[in-house]
Structures are given as structure tokens and as C-alpha cells.
Design a protein around this motif. Structure first.
Motif, PDB file in Angstrom:
ATOM      1  N   THR A 182     -11.188  -4.350   3.916  1.00 12.65           N
ATOM      2  CA  THR A 182     -11.361  -2.793   3.925  1.00 12.65           C
ATOM      3  C   THR A 182     -10.419  -1.900   4.458  1.00 12.65           C
ATOM      4  OG1 THR A 182     -12.417  -3.024   6.375  1.00 12.65           O
ATOM      5  CG2 THR A 182     -14.055  -3.432   4.654  1.00 12.65           C
ATOM      6  N   VAL A 183     -10.364  -0.632   4.325  1.00 15.40           N
ATOM      7  CA  VAL A 183      -9.572   0.117   4.909  1.00 15.40           C
ATOM      8  C   VAL A 183      -9.627  -0.220   6.495  1.00 15.40           C
ATOM      9  CG1 VAL A 183      -8.925   2.844   5.393  1.00 15.40           C
ATOM     10  CG2 VAL A 183      -9.692   1.895   3.077  1.00 15.40           C
ATOM     11  N   GLU A 184     -10.703  -0.074   7.192  1.00 11.87           N
ATOM     12  CA  GLU A 184     -10.731  -0.126   8.642  1.00 11.87           C
ATOM     13  C   GLU A 184      -9.881  -1.488   8.894  1.00 11.87           C
ATOM     14  OE1 GLU A 184     -13.688   2.426   7.182  1.00 11.87           O
ATOM     15  OE2 GLU A 184     -13.279   0.502   6.449  1.00 11.87           O
ATOM     16  N   LYS A 185     -10.253  -2.563   8.300  1.00 11.79           N
ATOM     17  CA  LYS A 185      -9.754  -3.865   8.704  1.00 11.79           C
ATOM     18  C   LYS A 185      -8.232  -3.625   8.641  1.00 11.79           C
ATOM     19  CE  LYS A 185     -13.390  -7.202   7.867  1.00 11.79           C
ATOM     20  NZ  LYS A 185     -14.050  -8.005   6.731  1.00 11.79           N
ATOM     21  N   CYS A 186      -7.701  -3.279   7.492  1.00 16.24           N
ATOM     22  CA  CYS A 186      -6.205  -3.037   7.459  1.00 16.24           C
ATOM     23  C   CYS A 186      -5.543  -2.122   8.447  1.00 16.24           C
ATOM     24  CB  CYS A 186      -5.769  -2.472   5.969  1.00 16.24           C
ATOM     25  SG  CYS A 186      -6.089  -3.375   4.601  1.00 16.24           S
ATOM     26  N   GLN A 187      -6.210  -1.139   8.754  1.00 20.52           N
ATOM     27  CA  GLN A 187      -5.822   0.092   9.682  1.00 20.52           C
ATOM     28  C   GLN A 187      -5.887  -0.821  10.936  1.00 20.52           C
ATOM     29  OE1 GLN A 187      -5.688   3.612   9.537  1.00 20.52           O
ATOM     30  NE2 GLN A 187      -5.113   3.845  11.490  1.00 20.52           N
ATOM     31  N   TYR A 188      -6.669  -1.629  11.431  1.00 21.14           N
ATOM     32  CA  TYR A 188      -6.743  -2.613  12.708  1.00 21.14           C
ATOM     33  C   TYR A 188      -5.665  -3.451  12.927  1.00 21.14           C
ATOM     34  CZ  TYR A 188      -8.382  -6.017  16.127  1.00 21.14           C
ATOM     35  OH  TYR A 188      -8.270  -6.868  17.146  1.00 21.14           O
ATOM     36  N   LEU A 189      -5.316  -4.235  11.728  1.00 19.15           N
ATOM     37  CA  LEU A 189      -4.224  -5.030  11.775  1.00 19.15           C
ATOM     38  C   LEU A 189      -2.875  -4.448  12.242  1.00 19.15           C
ATOM     39  CD1 LEU A 189      -5.252  -7.235   8.796  1.00 19.15           C
ATOM     40  CD2 LEU A 189      -4.928  -8.290  11.054  1.00 19.15           C
ATOM     41  N   LEU A 190      -2.499  -3.308  11.480  1.00 17.56           N
ATOM     42  CA  LEU A 190      -1.261  -2.559  11.869  1.00 17.56           C
ATOM     43  C   LEU A 190      -1.186  -1.958  13.003  1.00 17.56           C
ATOM     44  CD1 LEU A 190      -0.969  -3.192   8.647  1.00 17.56           C
ATOM     45  CD2 LEU A 190       0.538  -1.088   8.744  1.00 17.56           C
ATOM     46  N   GLU A 191      -2.243  -1.415  13.595  1.00 17.50           N
ATOM     47  CA  GLU A 191      -2.551  -0.873  14.956  1.00 17.50           C
ATOM     48  C   GLU A 191      -2.109  -1.830  15.952  1.00 17.50           C
ATOM     49  OE1 GLU A 191      -6.322   0.976  15.383  1.00 17.50           O
ATOM     50  OE2 GLU A 191      -5.595   2.861  14.327  1.00 17.50           O
ATOM     51  N   LYS A 192      -2.931  -3.313  15.788  1.00 14.93           N
ATOM     52  CA  LYS A 192      -2.671  -4.301  16.611  1.00 14.93           C
ATOM     53  C   LYS A 192      -1.354  -4.780  16.738  1.00 14.93           C
ATOM     54  CE  LYS A 192      -5.219  -8.102  18.453  1.00 14.93           C
ATOM     55  NZ  LYS A 192      -6.394  -8.876  18.452  1.00 14.93           N
ATOM     56  N   ALA A 193      -0.550  -4.607  15.635  1.00 17.24           N
ATOM     57  CA  ALA A 193       0.931  -5.118  15.677  1.00 17.24           C
ATOM     58  C   ALA A 193       1.823  -3.903  15.754  1.00 17.24           C
ATOM     59  CB  ALA A 193       1.475  -5.587  14.362  1.00 17.24           C
ATOM     60  N   ILE A 200      -3.085   4.414   4.119  1.00 16.56           N
ATOM     61  CA  ILE A 200      -3.825   3.302   3.350  1.00 16.56           C
ATOM     62  C   ILE A 200      -3.996   4.155   1.732  1.00 16.56           C
ATOM     63  CG2 ILE A 200      -5.550   1.726   2.957  1.00 16.56           C
ATOM     64  CD1 ILE A 200      -5.286   1.485   6.227  1.00 16.56           C
ATOM     65  N   GLN A 201      -3.300   3.947   0.829  1.00 18.71           N
ATOM     66  CA  GLN A 201      -3.785   4.316  -0.608  1.00 18.71           C
ATOM     67  C   GLN A 201      -4.770   3.467  -1.111  1.00 18.71           C
ATOM     68  OE1 GLN A 201      -2.183   7.018  -2.141  1.00 18.71           O
ATOM     69  NE2 GLN A 201      -0.422   7.245  -0.659  1.00 18.71           N
ATOM     70  N   VAL A 202      -5.882   3.945  -1.699  1.00 23.01           N
ATOM     71  CA  VAL A 202      -6.994   3.128  -2.314  1.00 23.01           C
ATOM     72  C   VAL A 202      -6.748   3.346  -3.524  1.00 23.01           C
ATOM     73  CG1 VAL A 202      -9.330   2.373  -2.372  1.00 23.01           C
ATOM     74  CG2 VAL A 202      -8.457   3.269  -0.218  1.00 23.01           C
ATOM     75  N   GLU A 203      -6.839   2.420  -4.563  1.00 18.43           N
ATOM     76  CA  GLU A 203      -6.705   2.526  -6.138  1.00 18.43           C
ATOM     77  C   GLU A 203      -7.866   1.438  -6.516  1.00 18.43           C
ATOM     78  OE1 GLU A 203      -3.707   0.702  -9.155  1.00 18.43           O
ATOM     79  OE2 GLU A 203      -2.683   2.524  -8.262  1.00 18.43           O
ATOM     80  N   GLN A 204      -8.734   2.303  -7.143  1.00 15.26           N
ATOM     81  CA  GLN A 204      -9.940   1.680  -7.799  1.00 15.26           C
ATOM     82  C   GLN A 204      -9.300   1.149  -9.258  1.00 15.26           C
ATOM     83  OE1 GLN A 204     -12.677   1.567  -6.293  1.00 15.26           O
ATOM     84  NE2 GLN A 204     -12.332   2.976  -4.540  1.00 15.26           N
ATOM     85  N   ILE A 265     -11.309  -4.911  -8.798  1.00 18.46           N
ATOM     86  CA  ILE A 265      -9.781  -5.069  -8.503  1.00 18.46           C
ATOM     87  C   ILE A 265      -9.205  -4.094  -7.574  1.00 18.46           C
ATOM     88  CG2 ILE A 265      -7.666  -6.124  -9.047  1.00 18.46           C
ATOM     89  CD1 ILE A 265      -8.353  -6.689 -11.682  1.00 18.46           C
ATOM     90  N   THR A 266     -10.187  -3.426  -6.614  1.00 21.38           N
ATOM     91  CA  THR A 266      -9.663  -2.463  -6.023  1.00 21.38           C
ATOM     92  C   THR A 266      -8.543  -2.722  -4.883  1.00 21.38           C
ATOM     93  OG1 THR A 266     -12.054  -1.488  -5.904  1.00 21.38           O
ATOM     94  CG2 THR A 266     -10.439  -0.762  -4.225  1.00 21.38           C
ATOM     95  N   THR A 267      -7.397  -2.219  -4.970  1.00 20.12           N
ATOM     96  CA  THR A 267      -6.311  -2.371  -4.260  1.00 20.12           C
ATOM     97  C   THR A 267      -5.934  -1.530  -3.323  1.00 20.12           C
ATOM     98  OG1 THR A 267      -5.606  -3.380  -6.464  1.00 20.12           O
ATOM     99  CG2 THR A 267      -3.946  -3.026  -5.014  1.00 20.12           C
ATOM    100  N   PHE A 268      -5.454  -2.008  -2.110  1.00 16.46           N
ATOM    101  CA  PHE A 268      -4.743  -1.255  -1.080  1.00 16.46           C
ATOM    102  C   PHE A 268      -3.404  -1.354  -0.913  1.00 16.46           C
ATOM    103  CE2 PHE A 268      -8.842  -2.703   1.323  1.00 16.46           C
ATOM    104  CZ  PHE A 268      -9.676  -1.957   0.573  1.00 16.46           C
ATOM    105  N   TYR A 269      -2.712  -0.069  -0.738  1.00 12.30           N
ATOM    106  CA  TYR A 269      -1.381  -0.117  -0.419  1.00 12.30           C
ATOM    107  C   TYR A 269      -1.229   0.470   1.009  1.00 12.30           C
ATOM    108  CZ  TYR A 269      -0.975  -0.544  -5.508  1.00 12.30           C
ATOM    109  OH  TYR A 269      -0.953  -1.127  -6.644  1.00 12.30           O
ATOM    110  N   ILE A 270      -0.951  -0.390   1.674  1.00 10.83           N
ATOM    111  CA  ILE A 270      -0.912  -0.030   3.319  1.00 10.83           C
ATOM    112  C   ILE A 270       0.554   0.082   3.888  1.00 10.83           C
ATOM    113  CG2 ILE A 270      -1.755  -1.078   5.381  1.00 10.83           C
ATOM    114  CD1 ILE A 270      -3.041  -3.419   3.097  1.00 10.83           C
ATOM    115  N   TYR A 271       0.570   1.281   4.636  1.00 11.50           N
ATOM    116  CA  TYR A 271       2.178   1.612   5.249  1.00 11.50           C
ATOM    117  C   TYR A 271       1.844   1.788   6.520  1.00 11.50           C
ATOM    118  CZ  TYR A 271       3.012   1.938   0.077  1.00 11.50           C
ATOM    119  OH  TYR A 271       3.457   1.662  -1.096  1.00 11.50           O
TER     120      TYR A 271
END
Length: 282
Positions: A182-193, A200-204, A265-271
Motif C-alpha cells: 500500500t502507499v502507506e506501507k511504502c511511505q512508512y518504510l522510507l520514513e523509517k529509513a 509515490i506515483q501510483v500506476e493502475q 498489476i497496480t504499480t508503485f514508483y516510490i521516491y
């Protein structure tokens, strides 16, 4: 080419992708994902770039072509077959600002504050420890440097989603894309690091596939499980495994429509950016 000293989990991954290396470029799908990751990552001439789990070099080649003759791109992977394919492609394209190395992304040693960009496409969930990996990679980024990771939503790949559902009945957790799902999980991982300015770009995306194609997505124990070793399915008896697969196939039949089975195949591009303020880097 030097051999890596890999644990059993990583050796299985290396062997899997070496077996897949000669056919890996048959699909344009990985290339498209890598292109998007690099495109959104604002690559410029003169930069120093690291492509983690480079595979056959999709991100690395896309970045090297954008930079022209200046700067340097290094692509690393644990699968020798992938590195060989990537090196051959770079040679064919006459890209002199590009180097491919056999290396374990969780056990690398580059100069600190060296890279302007670090990319990782289609491979982040294979890391043994996600936050520890992010912290290691962040060390190699210059202050203000950007990390770009591509990941899939937890709804992606119908075979994996149904496998998870079936295995829950047997008390087994099968992670697949859940850690980044999820967007929230990706956000959490990068914040923790300790990354900042996280975007986060979400591509349906997705397509209809046949029942036969969907049934081939059954996990089985011959394919390593991302982030999990030993394989979660190894806890099942032969009879339970047979029963679970039957339940998997029956669940897929329920999803069948005139167009086929929808495969999300929803894809996240996380920066995320490494803070420029050095005090934030600790």
C-alpha cells in the motif's frame, strides 16, 4: 566472474534469475517499468547512479542513455546470468559510462555520499530486511540524492493473491508484495529509513488472462518466496499441498469471466530524498 558467498535463500534467487536470464527480455514489461522509474527519477548528465538488482540492465541502460558520455552508472545483481546479458547489451549499445558487477545488494561497500541516484526495479521485496537495506543504500547517496524504488500493490498478480488467501486457511503467511503493498506501507518504510520528501506515483495497470495462465501462477515450492526462507509452503504435507493447489484452482474458476480472469498489476514508483541537512542523516 567472481562467485558470491550467498546464503541458501539468496542462492535460490540467483539460480532462478540466471535460469530466466536468456528469456528475460522477451517481455517489454520489465523495460517499461524500469523506464518509468528512471524517467520519474530526474536523471541528469554527469550524475553517479547505482542500479540495484539490475537484471539485464533495464534501469542502468535507460539512465546511461539519458546521461550521454558524462557521469557513471553501475548496475549490480546476484545472478551471474543476468550480469552477462546486461554486459552484452551495454557492449552492443556502445555505452562506455556503464559498468555491471556481480554483487549482493545487502552486502555492498561503495563510498559514502557518492551516488546522485539509486534505483531498484522489480526486486525490492526480495531483500531479506527491507529497512536495513534502505538504510545501507541511503548511506551511499549524496545529501540531496534520490532513491527510486518500484514495487507492486498487494492486490497485484491474481495468482499470488489467491495463494495467500488459500494458505491463510492452513495458518501460513505468504508475503509476496504485502510489505510494500500500500502507499502507506511504502511511505512508512522510507520514513523509517530517514528519507524525506517522499513521493509515490501510483500506476493502475492490469490485463485479462486465461484460466490456464492464472493456474500457472501457483506458487509451488520450486520458486523461492520473496522475503521468506525456508519457503512457507514447505510447512505443508504432500497431501495438504495437493489439496491447497486444488482449492487455488477452484478459486480461480470462480473469477473467470467471458474476457478471462482480471490480473491486477497496480504499480508503485516510490521516491525519497536523503536529507541535505547533515544532522538529519543520523
Amino acid at each position: 566472474m567472481n562467485q558470491l558467498n550467498l546464503n541458501n535463500y539468496k542462492q535460490e534467487i540467483a539460480d532462478l534469475y540466471t535460469r530466466r536470464s536468456e528469456r528475460y527480455d522477451n517481455s517489454h514489461w520489465h523495460w517499461r517499468i524500469a523506464n518509468h522509474l528512471v524517467e520519474y527519477g530526474q536523471v541528469s548528465p554527469g550524475q553517479q547512479i547505482l542500479d540495484i538488482a539490475t537484471g539485464t540492465g533495464h534501469c542502468a541502460i535507460a539512465a546511461a542513455q539519458l546521461m550521454g558520455e558524462t557521469g557513471k552508472v553501475i548496475g549490480i545483481d546476484i545472478a551471474p546470468g543476468m550480469i552477462i546479458q546486461a554486459q552484452n547489451k551495454a557492449k552492443t549499445l556502445s555505452l562506455n559510462n556503464l559498468e555491471f558487477l556481480l554483487a549482493d545488494a545487502e552486502n555492498i561497500d561503495f563510498p559514502e555520499n557518492h551516488f546522485d541516484r539509486i534505483f531498484c526495479a522489480s526486486a525490492f521485496i526480495w531483500m531479506s530486511d527491507l529497512v536495513k537495506s534502505l538504510l545501507l543504500w541511503r548511506k551511499f547517496l549524496k545529501p540531496g540524492g534520490i532513491l527510486g524504488i518500484q514495487a507492486f500493490a498487494e492486490t497485484a498478480f491474481v495468482g499470488g493473491v489467491i495463494t495467500q488467501k488459500i494458505l491463510e486457511k492452513y495458518g501460513i503467511s505468504y508475503l509476496m508484495s504485502q510489505p510494500t503493498g500500500t502507499v502507506e506501507k511504502c511511505q512508512y518504510l522510507l520514513e523509517k529509513a530517514n528519507f524525506e520528501l517522499i513521493e509515490i506515483q501510483v500506476e493502475q495497470d492490469g490485463n485479462y488472462i486465461s484460466l490456464e495462465e492464472a493456474q500457472k501462477m501457483w506458487a509451488g515450492t520450486s520458486h523461492p518466496a520473496p522475503g521468506q526462507y525456508p519457503h512457507p509452503l514447505s510447512k505443508l504435507s504432500t497431501e495438504q499441498l495437493k489439496q491447497a493447489k486444488l482449492e487455488f484452482e477452484n478459486e480461480l474458476k470462480v473469477l473467470q469471466t467471458d474476457q478471462g480472469i482480471w490480473n491486477d498489476i497496480t504499480t508503485f514508483y516510490i521516491y525519497g530524498r536523503k536529507p541535505i541537512n547533515l544532522l538529519q542523516n543520523f
